[in-house]
Motif scaffolding. Structure first.
Motif, PDB file in Angstrom:
ATOM      1  N   ARG A  73      41.833   8.751  34.638  1.00 55.44           N
ATOM      2  CA  ARG A  73      42.122   8.760  33.208  1.00 55.44           C
ATOM      3  C   ARG A  73      40.839   8.628  32.382  1.00 55.44           C
ATOM      4  O   ARG A  73      40.694   9.257  31.331  1.00 55.44           O
ATOM      5  CB  ARG A  73      43.084   7.614  32.869  1.00 55.44           C
ATOM      6  CG  ARG A  73      43.597   7.677  31.450  1.00 55.44           C
ATOM      7  CD  ARG A  73      44.614   6.608  31.129  1.00 55.44           C
ATOM      8  NE  ARG A  73      45.573   6.459  32.213  1.00 55.44           N
ATOM      9  CZ  ARG A  73      46.306   5.367  32.416  1.00 55.44           C
ATOM     10  NH1 ARG A  73      46.204   4.338  31.603  1.00 55.44           N
ATOM     11  NH2 ARG A  73      47.158   5.292  33.411  1.00 55.44           N
ATOM     12  N   LEU A  74      39.912   7.780  32.851  1.00 46.77           N
ATOM     13  CA  LEU A  74      38.683   7.523  32.093  1.00 46.77           C
ATOM     14  C   LEU A  74      37.529   8.439  32.485  1.00 46.77           C
ATOM     15  O   LEU A  74      36.454   8.365  31.904  1.00 46.77           O
ATOM     16  CB  LEU A  74      38.260   6.061  32.283  1.00 46.77           C
ATOM     17  CG  LEU A  74      39.245   5.028  31.746  1.00 46.77           C
ATOM     18  CD1 LEU A  74      38.791   3.618  32.099  1.00 46.77           C
ATOM     19  CD2 LEU A  74      39.413   5.176  30.239  1.00 46.77           C
ATOM     20  N   LYS A  75      37.755   9.291  33.486  1.00 44.29           N
ATOM     21  CA  LYS A  75      36.744  10.242  33.952  1.00 44.29           C
ATOM     22  C   LYS A  75      35.422   9.530  34.292  1.00 44.29           C
ATOM     23  O   LYS A  75      34.352   9.872  33.786  1.00 44.29           O
ATOM     24  CB  LYS A  75      36.538  11.344  32.931  1.00 44.29           C
ATOM     25  CG  LYS A  75      37.831  12.123  32.666  1.00 44.29           C
ATOM     26  CD  LYS A  75      37.577  13.321  31.806  1.00 44.29           C
ATOM     27  CE  LYS A  75      38.821  14.050  31.374  1.00 44.29           C
ATOM     28  NZ  LYS A  75      39.925  14.154  32.243  1.00 44.29           N
ATOM     29  N   THR A  76      35.545   8.540  35.173  1.00 42.86           N
ATOM     30  CA  THR A  76      34.387   7.725  35.531  1.00 42.86           C
ATOM     31  C   THR A  76      33.368   8.451  36.390  1.00 42.86           C
ATOM     32  O   THR A  76      32.294   7.916  36.645  1.00 42.86           O
ATOM     33  CB  THR A  76      34.831   6.440  36.261  1.00 42.86           C
ATOM     34  OG1 THR A  76      35.559   6.806  37.435  1.00 42.86           O
ATOM     35  CG2 THR A  76      35.672   5.569  35.363  1.00 42.86           C
ATOM     36  N   ASP A  77      33.693   9.672  36.814  1.00 41.92           N
ATOM     37  CA  ASP A  77      32.718  10.435  37.588  1.00 41.92           C
ATOM     38  C   ASP A  77      31.638  11.027  36.685  1.00 41.92           C
ATOM     39  O   ASP A  77      30.657  11.583  37.169  1.00 41.92           O
ATOM     40  CB  ASP A  77      33.407  11.539  38.394  1.00 41.92           C
ATOM     41  CG  ASP A  77      34.199  12.500  37.533  1.00 41.92           C
ATOM     42  OD1 ASP A  77      34.568  12.142  36.395  1.00 41.92           O
ATOM     43  OD2 ASP A  77      34.470  13.623  38.007  1.00 41.92           O
ATOM     44  N   ARG A  78      31.807  10.871  35.393  1.00 44.13           N
ATOM     45  CA  ARG A  78      30.818  11.385  34.447  1.00 44.13           C
ATOM     46  C   ARG A  78      29.635  10.426  34.360  1.00 44.13           C
ATOM     47  O   ARG A  78      29.780   9.207  34.418  1.00 44.13           O
ATOM     48  CB  ARG A  78      31.451  11.598  33.077  1.00 44.13           C
ATOM     49  CG  ARG A  78      32.485  12.703  33.125  1.00 44.13           C
ATOM     50  CD  ARG A  78      32.905  13.151  31.779  1.00 44.13           C
ATOM     51  NE  ARG A  78      33.835  14.269  31.903  1.00 44.13           N
ATOM     52  CZ  ARG A  78      34.717  14.582  30.997  1.00 44.13           C
ATOM     53  NH1 ARG A  78      34.798  13.875  29.883  1.00 44.13           N
ATOM     54  NH2 ARG A  78      35.529  15.607  31.175  1.00 44.13           N
ATOM     55  N   LEU A  79      28.490  10.997  34.205  1.00 43.74           N
ATOM     56  CA  LEU A  79      27.238  10.258  34.205  1.00 43.74           C
ATOM     57  C   LEU A  79      27.135   9.151  33.142  1.00 43.74           C
ATOM     58  O   LEU A  79      26.545   8.098  33.418  1.00 43.74           O
ATOM     59  CB  LEU A  79      26.068  11.243  34.081  1.00 43.74           C
ATOM     60  CG  LEU A  79      24.683  10.698  34.362  1.00 43.74           C
ATOM     61  CD1 LEU A  79      24.604  10.091  35.761  1.00 43.74           C
ATOM     62  CD2 LEU A  79      23.656  11.802  34.196  1.00 43.74           C
ATOM     63  N   PRO A  80      27.698   9.313  31.948  1.00 44.47           N
ATOM     64  CA  PRO A  80      27.569   8.244  30.952  1.00 44.47           C
ATOM     65  C   PRO A  80      28.122   6.884  31.422  1.00 44.47           C
ATOM     66  O   PRO A  80      27.585   5.841  31.037  1.00 44.47           O
ATOM     67  CB  PRO A  80      28.358   8.768  29.750  1.00 44.47           C
ATOM     68  CG  PRO A  80      28.248  10.253  29.867  1.00 44.47           C
ATOM     69  CD  PRO A  80      28.299  10.533  31.346  1.00 44.47           C
ATOM     70  N   TRP A  81      29.160   6.884  32.240  1.00 45.08           N
ATOM     71  CA  TRP A  81      29.679   5.611  32.758  1.00 45.08           C
ATOM     72  C   TRP A  81      28.631   4.926  33.630  1.00 45.08           C
ATOM     73  O   TRP A  81      28.388   3.717  33.498  1.00 45.08           O
ATOM     74  CB  TRP A  81      30.964   5.824  33.552  1.00 45.08           C
ATOM     75  CG  TRP A  81      32.165   6.019  32.692  1.00 45.08           C
ATOM     76  CD1 TRP A  81      32.840   7.188  32.485  1.00 45.08           C
ATOM     77  CD2 TRP A  81      32.841   5.033  31.914  1.00 45.08           C
ATOM     78  NE1 TRP A  81      33.885   6.980  31.626  1.00 45.08           N
ATOM     79  CE2 TRP A  81      33.913   5.667  31.265  1.00 45.08           C
ATOM     80  CE3 TRP A  81      32.642   3.677  31.696  1.00 45.08           C
ATOM     81  CZ2 TRP A  81      34.783   4.988  30.410  1.00 45.08           C
ATOM     82  CZ3 TRP A  81      33.499   2.995  30.850  1.00 45.08           C
ATOM     83  CH2 TRP A  81      34.558   3.659  30.214  1.00 45.08           C
TER      84      TRP A  81
END
Length: 180
Positions: A73-81
């Motif tokens: 849901r939070l798309k934690t695979d994205r670099l900003p996280w």
């Protein structure tokens, strides 16, 4: 040892149990959820013992676990996280010397970076898809925390990391080795 310290150590032992059991989870979400409980209790343990950086890093670690439980849901695979969490660990590292009153010297700079290394490695592991990946990055995190705990004299947390290393290796043997 007074009652306050006994309670602090008891909280640490319960935290230890959650962290050790976590590496036996088959699913990444199980590993992370159990580490959420363990990390929250370790935050209380460290803060009760006056280890501010360890406590604050574990609070951030609890937030990290919640975020990664909802990774789709939070798309934690994205670099900003990843950048956000790593930046928060580094901010705590700097605040340790500038606000929390830790003396700036070569020894303290090295010692205090160890839990940051531990937090960064598990954050990377949480971004990956498999429980086995979390275990692999646990092989970086756990020795960093183990060394830190030995140096600062946190024996309950030291015991936890020794057992956690064994649990990681057992989990790797049970789930991650190539099937013959």
């Amino acid at each position: 040892m007074d009652t306050y310290e006994i309670v602090a150590q008891a909280v640490g032992l319960v935290a230890m149990a959650f962290n050790i059991i976590s590496y036996q989870g088959k699913k990444q979400s199980t590993v992370i959820l159990l580490q959420l409980f363990g990390g929250t209790l370790f935050a209380v343990n460290y803060l009760m013992l006056g280890a501010t950086v360890g406590g604050v890093l574990n609070i951030i670690g609890a937030v990290r676990a919640i975020v990664f439980l909802f990774k789709d849901r939070l798309k934690t695979d994205r670099l900003p996280w990843l950048i956000g969490f790593v930046a928060s660990y580094l901010v705590i590292y700097v605040l340790n010397f500038m606000v929390f009153g830790k003396e700036v010297n070569a020894r303290n700079l090295i010692i205090e970076i160890l839990p940051v290394i531990g937090m960064v490695s598990l954050t990377i592991g949480y971004r990956l898809k498999k429980a086995g990946d979390v275990r692999k990055f646990g092989l970086i995190s756990s020795p960093a925390w183990l060394t830190y705990n030995i140096i600062v004299g946190s024996w309950g947390a030291t015991l936890c990391e020794v057992i956690t290393l064994g649990s990681i290796l057992l989990g790797m043997f049970r789930y991650d080795r190539a099937k013959e």
